[in-house]
Design a protein around this motif. Structure first.
Motif, PDB file in Angstrom:
ATOM      1  N   ILE B 391      -0.573  53.345  59.599  1.00  0.00           N
ATOM      2  CA  ILE B 391      -0.816  52.889  61.018  1.00  0.00           C
ATOM      3  C   ILE B 391      -0.142  51.926  61.464  1.00  0.00           C
ATOM      4  N   ALA B 392       0.689  51.917  62.749  1.00  0.00           N
ATOM      5  CA  ALA B 392       1.593  51.098  63.122  1.00  0.00           C
ATOM      6  C   ALA B 392       1.054  49.747  63.373  1.00  0.00           C
ATOM      7  N   PRO B 393       1.841  48.563  63.378  1.00  0.00           N
ATOM      8  CA  PRO B 393       1.307  47.253  63.523  1.00  0.00           C
ATOM      9  C   PRO B 393       0.535  47.211  64.860  1.00  0.00           C
ATOM     10  N   ALA B 394      -0.472  46.626  64.829  1.00  0.00           N
ATOM     11  CA  ALA B 394      -1.411  46.228  65.971  1.00  0.00           C
ATOM     12  C   ALA B 394      -2.113  44.896  65.527  1.00  0.00           C
ATOM     13  N   GLY B 395      -2.940  44.521  66.518  1.00  0.00           N
ATOM     14  CA  GLY B 395      -3.873  43.249  66.424  1.00  0.00           C
ATOM     15  C   GLY B 395      -5.381  43.582  65.830  1.00  0.00           C
ATOM     16  N   GLU B 396      -5.452  45.054  65.940  1.00  0.00           N
ATOM     17  CA  GLU B 396      -6.990  45.359  65.531  1.00  0.00           C
ATOM     18  C   GLU B 396      -6.797  46.681  64.705  1.00  0.00           C
ATOM     19  N   ALA B 408     -10.096  53.206  53.576  1.00  0.00           N
ATOM     20  CA  ALA B 408      -9.721  52.045  52.648  1.00  0.00           C
ATOM     21  C   ALA B 408      -8.145  51.713  52.976  1.00  0.00           C
ATOM     22  N   PHE B 409      -7.909  50.373  53.364  1.00  0.00           N
ATOM     23  CA  PHE B 409      -6.785  50.203  53.737  1.00  0.00           C
ATOM     24  C   PHE B 409      -6.144  49.144  52.969  1.00  0.00           C
ATOM     25  N   LEU B 410      -4.743  49.102  52.943  1.00  0.00           N
ATOM     26  CA  LEU B 410      -3.954  48.148  52.566  1.00  0.00           C
ATOM     27  C   LEU B 410      -2.911  47.697  53.491  1.00  0.00           C
ATOM     28  N   THR B 411      -2.789  46.273  53.820  1.00  0.00           N
ATOM     29  CA  THR B 411      -1.640  45.989  54.738  1.00  0.00           C
ATOM     30  C   THR B 411      -0.320  45.976  54.400  1.00  0.00           C
ATOM     31  N   LEU B 412       0.600  46.639  55.075  1.00  0.00           N
ATOM     32  CA  LEU B 412       1.837  46.857  54.637  1.00  0.00           C
ATOM     33  C   LEU B 412       2.743  45.519  54.631  1.00  0.00           C
TER      34      LEU B 412
END
Lengths: 412, 412, 412, 412
Positions: B391-396, B408-412
């Motif tokens: 998912i592309a960068p965003a504030g939320e 389940a996510f991991l920041t890139l």
């Protein structure tokens, strides 16, 4: 970070004193991040002289059932100006202004049946019949189900917004949950309705752990303890409170360990009064508050700050920990043969790890922390934040600690 | 990470089955980190056939009051070899071998008054007179104050060490604290006395939160729940259990959420039995276990692993979270109008942030997490770990979640 | 009314002693109404020597899992005759014979898996898996839902009937309710099934007040206290126990205040041991027991009865109160400035009113009872039952009482 | 025995109604022993219209902080005469006059800071700061430790004595013990200080069983239940309440089972309202109240008494039981297969035995009572008191009872 009048003046602080403390803060403490100046309980009570409340006494109130500052104590409020002029002064110093309020509506408004702004309901009609504070006779609770209740609370926060209030400490509302839960929600919504940003701080504690999510949603701070004073037993107990609450600390929602009773406190009883905490205990308190990221409110009279206390409150690296720590938690707590040790750890948001080592037992002792207990598997050098001393890289950290003493480290 | 025989065979697992599961693990799962093969309860009971225990039945025992494998179920143990040959086989596959034991000394040893190795005391003399298990009749507790008690436990672990045991799951000891606290300490000390490294896992739960420091010092794992089966209510409850225990997770001390009841379970009743969890629920379980860093023990028969379950158990990025997460905690939990959301977060030790979003309510819904709730103040791109989608960068972060589902996510 | 071996011999009484006490009773006490001779706990334990129980020890048992007297302690039981000869002797003296039993089935029967008379079930099959006594290792509970359970208990009471037993004190069954409620009902039904009339006495206490109707239906006596010994605190507490239980006393159902620890007790430790109660305390005890109509069981060795104790136990008018009182109740209980008074009253079935005045405080004092407090509105003369002194008619009763002392009156 | 306005008029009874009920009682009921006429709560509230209380409303009060009758509701009180003229009227009928009061001092007195007679203290100074009633806003508690508190209560009872009050029902004081224990003692002493004899009745219930001796010493009646209305569940529960309290009934101290909600009740809502109790239930209530010797207060409007209710309240033999019973107690309570029976018994002071048989289950059934259960060992003839039928002598009593029905017997 700020100053609150309760620990030194109880219910009896005056405008003169508030101004003096604000001026001192602007000149000497502001640069370290201290900014809030908070007038605590019963600023509307003309006869208050100490921490004891006069029961059922006459309060200063406007025609709409809203309490206003007692002009004999806050002269600039004369003529219906409320805290406007005082807030303006505080703002002029580059600081922020806060007040204390009690949950509810004044009993004298209810018994006189005065009006509520913007509605044809009266105080009598919104009061909750069996909701009182256990320790103060000023207010009745407000029944959220009554027409006029919402308007009453909205009229309150509009008044505070018009004065320029930045911080509201609301009392008689945290420990009483879930009993007063709906009144908290009503009040919080009314605060947001007024548009001015104000921090909402709930008191007294101990707040209820099982209501953590509620506090998070409706307030910025909530007390996790009853009034905290300068007794070692209370500081000792705070370790367990912080352990339980640490996972609920985060942006916009802070478990509150109460004021720092340091320096010249209880001034309403005797100007010579000073905190009974030892220097080691005060460092232990500051270290725990900062690694736990508790709100910091100075309890002592600022104009009487002694050199030790001033240093305690202006150690940049310790104060940075209060801002920079993340994911703080108690690592372990163990009784050794002679004393009792606690280890706290937190990540620094800009890199590195904070470590707090505490000796909360009754004897001096030596504590060893293998870095593997923190899931750190190499060797690490650290800097002690109170002394500034550095320790060469090693696989563990060994420190001698006096009774009630501590050390605070940041990995290099 | 491993496999345990309880969920599929109860008290009745056989050597043949253990060998088959070990062989499967070595071939198909070992590469993902799975390594322990654990024989659960009553391997010393020749007549066991299901999860139900035969009461007061004859157990296989050596002359020193120590239980030994039933040769009819574990043929390689014949002739006093115990679990030696089976452990050797498991080790030969590059895996580790574990067994289950009950706290105490066999009642039949006490009533026959048999010997204790290395002492002239007898079983009768070390048994605690009023300490029994509430749900199994095999043992009496051991009274740590009696002479011979220490020798008995040491003789047990020496025997297990001689067999090559790597993991001991001790039952009837976690939930009963503080009642059996001194017996736990005696047992843990005896384990360390034998010199072979063995993981000590305590059961059943729920363990007592206020005894967290004790478990940390004397065991590597302890159950935070009663037996966990494939019921949604139990999985729902686990969120609160994990919230409470998360700060006690760390190197060498792991709160244990029990086995993963996935795939072919309850095989002793019907070989067609399969978990009743939906696929969404199984992913929710794995995500919670891994972000919380719970020990992972597969409950299903490995040789019958279906494709979904195999994928569930071999997702490298999810399994990496079980190893790499640090400082995991529940960020918040909220009821929305229609359902209920939970957010967990943890730091990855090698950089980045893990995020678990869960819909534990009864309707599908959309959850939004501002990164500021994690004290992350910029924009962030993330990768979903089950699907691999970025998912592309965003504030939320905004995600649609089915009922009982998760992401389940991991920041890139 | 009778004698029980517990207070003087604990678990270790012998046939010789029982015969000696029976003979003494027949000669000296029978005429006052004393008639039961009861052999207390563990008559089946060959090695018992004191009040302490040997754990997990070998017990004397017949082939049907039933405990039988240890022949080394009860020689006349040799050859399978059980208590038959001893009961016959006691009957020959015109007295009645009682025994103590523990709820359940011997653990050694369960672990040896012995037979149950009249069924093909075994001891192992009827034992309740998690029901043990907290303070004695002889028995497992019996599970009423198991086939064979009923037959086991019936075989027990048939054996006791064949011996000629008149009184069964069953232990480990009153305080544990409602947990063991169904086992009590099973046992009571089995007793009635055997046709011989036997008193069923339940122990230990305190029994549960909310189960009063159950006790009334299934037993003749139940203990309202834990073991009662010669400590003033226990006697002081008994006043409240009796107040609560008094309305449940009636024909065939008697709340039991336990034995009278008078005279030579604890003889298994030292033949010189004597009760620690003062003479006043002993009179207070007898007066309370008798006005409350508690069962009377002498705890001391009869052959060593001293003159005071003998008088205490043979006061005809006090003993008559135990038979003749009706509707006994505490009238009031009040602290005066210096001490504490209790008033009891009961009607005499043949006319007149019994009055007990007690000083249970720590100082001597004077107590006044207006007869109107008893709803008696004229003037009354009374006789004091311990001294025989009469007091002339008046509207109230005024008495000086020593600390821990009492007076007992009957209206003339 | 009397009439109380609560059940039919709540807070809103008027002088006219009281006079009408008093007149009816004098003419029709006095001859059966009914004599008290009691004005219940809030006679000082001019706007009261139903059982609901107006919150924080204006109350009629004299200059000394004492509440006085509202002249619009009690015209004869005009001009400071209080209840004097009404009491005089009631006395003129040969009846007695009672009033209800709330514990404490009017909140409006406290907030207006009015005087206290005979002292220079004010209402504000004697009020207890955190003592309020949970369901009514009229009063604050009085703090017995404050100067002026004693004088306040004495001034109250002097006023009531001057009016000619014979009975004071004090509310908000029984259930709250031990919290308000010292206020009860202060109030009771003040009542005795005024020299006029007045019955002191405590409300609401349930009173605390463990405080029985306190009630006995300081009051004549105390409620053992919350407000009792015409619901079977409440009547069912009363059997257990009476069982527990029966031993505390005696001259001058009566556990109070509350009013008899019979006939025309809740008249403030609808003049057509009638009790929901069936006729059987009403007889059951009367029988229990009378054998237990509860105070009898009629709740229904007397001028609307229907024939059944009038008979219910004027059965001479049942009413005699309320006076003549002694030592009443529950004999037993048993579930039979289909329903549930309770047996009560009491001695008649002039000879004979009262017996109450109750069917409190949900089906009709037959109950048998052997006289031996009452320790009566011969054969007895009895008379049923509701029907007047006699039963010939026998060893037991067998009666068919409808659901919720009863029979009351006196031995011949």
């Amino acid at each position: 970070m700020g100053w609150n009048s309760w620990d030194c003046y109880g219910a009896s602080v005056t405008e003169e004193t508030v101004r003096a403390n604000a001026a001192y803060m602007a000149e000497h403490l502001k640069q370290y991040g201290w900014e809030y100046v908070v007038v605590d309980i019963q600023w509307y009570e003309p006869k208050a002289t100490t921490h004891e409340y006069n029961a059922f006494t006459e309060l200063c109130m406007d025609e709409y059932s809203r309490l206003i500052p007692a002009p004999n104590r806050f002269p600039s409020s004369e003529g219906g100006k409320g805290f406007g002029p005082l807030a303006e002064y505080v703002h002029s110093l580059g600081l922020k202004f806060g007040i204390h309020i009690m949950r509810g509506i004044p009993r004298q408004a209810v018994h006189r049946n005065t009006k509520i702004l913007g509605t044809d309901r009266t105080a009598r009609e919104v009061a909750k019949t069996n909701s009182i504070c256990a320790w103060n006779t000023d207010m009745y609770g407000v029944d959220p189900d009554r027409e006029g209740a919402k308007e009453y609370y909205e009229s309150l926060f509009e008044l505070y917004a018009s004065w320029g209030v930045d911080f509201v400490k609301c009392d008689d509302i945290a420990r009483e949950l879930p009993h007063e839960e709906s009144e908290l929600i009503l009040l919080s919504n009314a605060l947001h309705h007024c548009k001015r940003e104000m921090v909402l701080s709930l008191s007294p504690g101990p707040a209820l752990l099982e209501k953590a999510e509620l506090y998070k949603q409706y307030a910025q701070m909530w007390r996790i303890t009853d009034d905290f004073w300068d007794h070692w037993e209370s500081l000792y107990d705070m370790f367990e409170r912080c352990e339980k609450w640490c996972i609920h600390s985060g942006p916009g929602h802070w478990p509150d360990a109460d004021m720092l009773p340091v320096g010249a406190i209880r001034q309403d009883y005797d100007p010579d009064n000073r905190t009974k905490f030892t220097e080691d205990e005060q460092k232990t308190m500051m270290t725990l508050w900062c690694i736990f990221r508790a709100p910091l409110m100075i309890g002592g009279e600022l104009t009487k700050l002694d050199p030790f206390t001033k240093e305690l409150l202006t150690n940049s690296e310790i104060l940075a920990m209060d801002r920079e720590a993340r994911h703080a938690r108690q690592v372990w707590r163990r009784r050794s043969e002679d004393t009792e040790f606690v280890v706290w750890s937190a990540e620094r948001s800009t890199g590195g790890t904070y470590i707090g080592l505490f000796n909360i037992g009754e004897k001096e002792g030596t504590v060893t922390l293998p870095f593997t207990d923190l899931e750190m598997y190499g060797t690490y050098g650290v800097k002690e934040l109170w002394s500034g001393k550095e320790i060469a890289p090693a696989g563990e950290l060994t420190v001698d600690l006096p009774k009630h003493g501590c050390a605070a480290f940041l990995t290099l």
